[in-house]
Design a protein around this motif. Structure first.
Motif, PDB file in Angstrom:
ATOM      1  N   GLY A  85      20.145  48.242  27.687  1.00 31.75           N
ATOM      2  CA  GLY A  85      18.954  47.502  28.081  1.00 31.75           C
ATOM      3  C   GLY A  85      18.532  46.468  27.047  1.00 31.75           C
ATOM      4  N   ASN A  86      18.640  46.823  25.768  1.00 36.72           N
ATOM      5  CA  ASN A  86      18.290  45.888  24.698  1.00 36.72           C
ATOM      6  C   ASN A  86      19.212  44.673  24.703  1.00 36.72           C
ATOM      7  OD1 ASN A  86      16.145  47.433  23.789  1.00 36.72           O
ATOM      8  ND2 ASN A  86      17.365  48.508  22.241  1.00 36.72           N
TER       9      ASN A  86
ATOM     10  N   ASP B 106      20.819  56.769  23.067  1.00 33.56           N
ATOM     11  CA  ASP B 106      20.248  56.527  24.388  1.00 33.56           C
ATOM     12  C   ASP B 106      20.964  55.316  24.980  1.00 33.56           C
ATOM     13  OD1 ASP B 106      18.750  55.757  26.613  1.00 33.56           O
ATOM     14  OD2 ASP B 106      16.865  56.421  25.735  1.00 33.56           O
ATOM     15  N   VAL B 107      21.913  55.578  25.869  1.00 35.00           N
ATOM     16  CA  VAL B 107      22.732  54.506  26.427  1.00 35.00           C
ATOM     17  C   VAL B 107      21.890  53.500  27.196  1.00 35.00           C
ATOM     18  CG1 VAL B 107      24.626  53.950  27.986  1.00 35.00           C
ATOM     19  CG2 VAL B 107      24.755  55.989  26.570  1.00 35.00           C
TER      20      VAL B 107
ATOM     21  N   CYS C  42      18.095  50.414  35.566  1.00 37.74           N
ATOM     22  CA  CYS C  42      18.966  51.491  35.106  1.00 37.74           C
ATOM     23  C   CYS C  42      18.370  52.830  35.509  1.00 37.74           C
ATOM     24  CB  CYS C  42      19.125  51.437  33.577  1.00 37.74           C
ATOM     25  SG  CYS C  42      20.199  52.736  32.906  1.00 37.74           S
ATOM     26  N   GLU C  43      19.213  53.687  36.065  1.00 41.60           N
ATOM     27  CA  GLU C  43      18.773  55.030  36.447  1.00 41.60           C
ATOM     28  C   GLU C  43      19.738  56.060  35.866  1.00 41.60           C
ATOM     29  OE1 GLU C  43      16.746  53.648  40.696  1.00 41.60           O
ATOM     30  OE2 GLU C  43      18.327  55.176  40.701  1.00 41.60           O
ATOM     31  N   ASN C  44      19.183  57.019  35.144  1.00 39.94           N
ATOM     32  CA  ASN C  44      19.976  58.085  34.519  1.00 39.94           C
ATOM     33  C   ASN C  44      19.685  59.385  35.252  1.00 39.94           C
ATOM     34  OD1 ASN C  44      21.270  59.927  32.861  1.00 39.94           O
ATOM     35  ND2 ASN C  44      20.698  58.866  30.980  1.00 39.94           N
TER      36      ASN C  44
ATOM     37  N   LEU D 171      20.255  38.857  26.106  1.00 43.77           N
ATOM     38  CA  LEU D 171      20.969  37.820  26.858  1.00 43.77           C
ATOM     39  C   LEU D 171      20.052  37.105  27.838  1.00 43.77           C
ATOM     40  CD1 LEU D 171      24.302  39.745  27.602  1.00 43.77           C
ATOM     41  CD2 LEU D 171      23.988  37.863  25.978  1.00 43.77           C
ATOM     42  N   SER D 172      19.067  37.823  28.372  1.00 44.03           N
ATOM     43  CA  SER D 172      18.170  37.244  29.371  1.00 44.03           C
ATOM     44  C   SER D 172      17.189  36.236  28.783  1.00 44.03           C
ATOM     45  CB  SER D 172      17.394  38.356  30.093  1.00 44.03           C
ATOM     46  OG  SER D 172      18.267  39.137  30.891  1.00 44.03           O
TER      47      SER D 172
END
Length: 233
Positions: free
Chosen positions: A48-49, A42-43, A122-124, A54-55
């Motif tokens: 996202g992880n 799952d890209v 993010c939109e898939n 980093l955030s």
């Protein structure tokens, strides 16, 4: 004799421009995924992880659009975090069981005064393909279209922030970022800097080759490397 600090025009202008507000760096890159790997990974979750990790120390905002085997991603963060993300991206690209078959750097720019996104989205679109074909655009046409796409991604973020919470539940950012098959073929064309070239020129160690028993620093291919670096973005 009293000593004075020497100032340069660059330092003065930079100081005036930045003020006390932290400046934002912006990265836009395009990728093409391995079809077999995409069936197992799952890209959106994977990227996202990393963004969440980093955030924890510095906010990373932006937008990632996934269309089948293609993705276009813009991130906004400080310059140190951006370099850390590019290194991470490169390590994923070089893994034995990688999900990326191609990564092109579309643009990198720093010292931006504002963010267009308040967080990372993010939109898939869950499409098949696309299959890549050759590109017939001229250099000027590529530059103009890249500028248009960049503006679309930035404007889409600004428009999305103005929507109510209820509107955000149904509205897709991708509606404001229309990307054609021609655009995809253009963004993945060899005219753009690959992540290998970017790492070598801007992040990796300088390589020195021996020639006729003398050491000469090899000139980097700046003409190609900077071909799309300064598009006025």
């Amino acid at each position: 004799m009293q000593e004075f600090e020497r100032l340069s025009l660059y330092d003065i202008v930079k100081s005036k421009r930045e003020g006390t507000k932290q400046q934002v760096s912006r990265l836009v890159y395009a990728t093409y995924f391995s079809e077999s790997a995409l069936q197992k990974v799952d890209v959106a979750e994977l990227v996202g992880n990393k963004i969440k990790e980093l955030s924890k120390t510095s906010l990373v905002s932006g937008f990632m659009l996934i269309r089948g085997l293609f993705s276009l991603h813009m991130i906004e963060c400080d310059s140190v975090t951006m370099n850390d993300y590019i290194k991470y991206l490169y390590s994923e690209y070089k893994r034995e069981k990688h999900i990326y078959t191609m990564i092109n750097i579309v643009t990198v720019n720093e010292d931006n005064p504002n963010r267009f996104y308040d967080k990372w989205y993010c939109e898939n679109l869950f499409q098949t393909g696309p299959q890549l074909t050759d590109m017939d655009k001229t250099e000027l046409q590529c530059q103009e279209r890249v500028w248009e796409l960049y503006q679309q991604i930035c404007t889409a973020g600004s428009k999305y922030q103005q929507r109510t919470i209820k509107e955000r539940q149904t509205y897709k950012i991708a509606q404001d970022v229309p990307i054609s098959i021609d655009d995809i073929n253009m963004l993945l064309h060899k005219r753009f800097m690959s992540i290998d070239e970017y790492m070598e020129l801007y992040i990796g160690e300088i390589k020195i080759d021996l020639e006729d028993e003398k050491v000469y620093p090899q000139n980097p291919p700046l003409t190609r490397a900077l071909e799309f670096k300064d598009v006025g973005i």
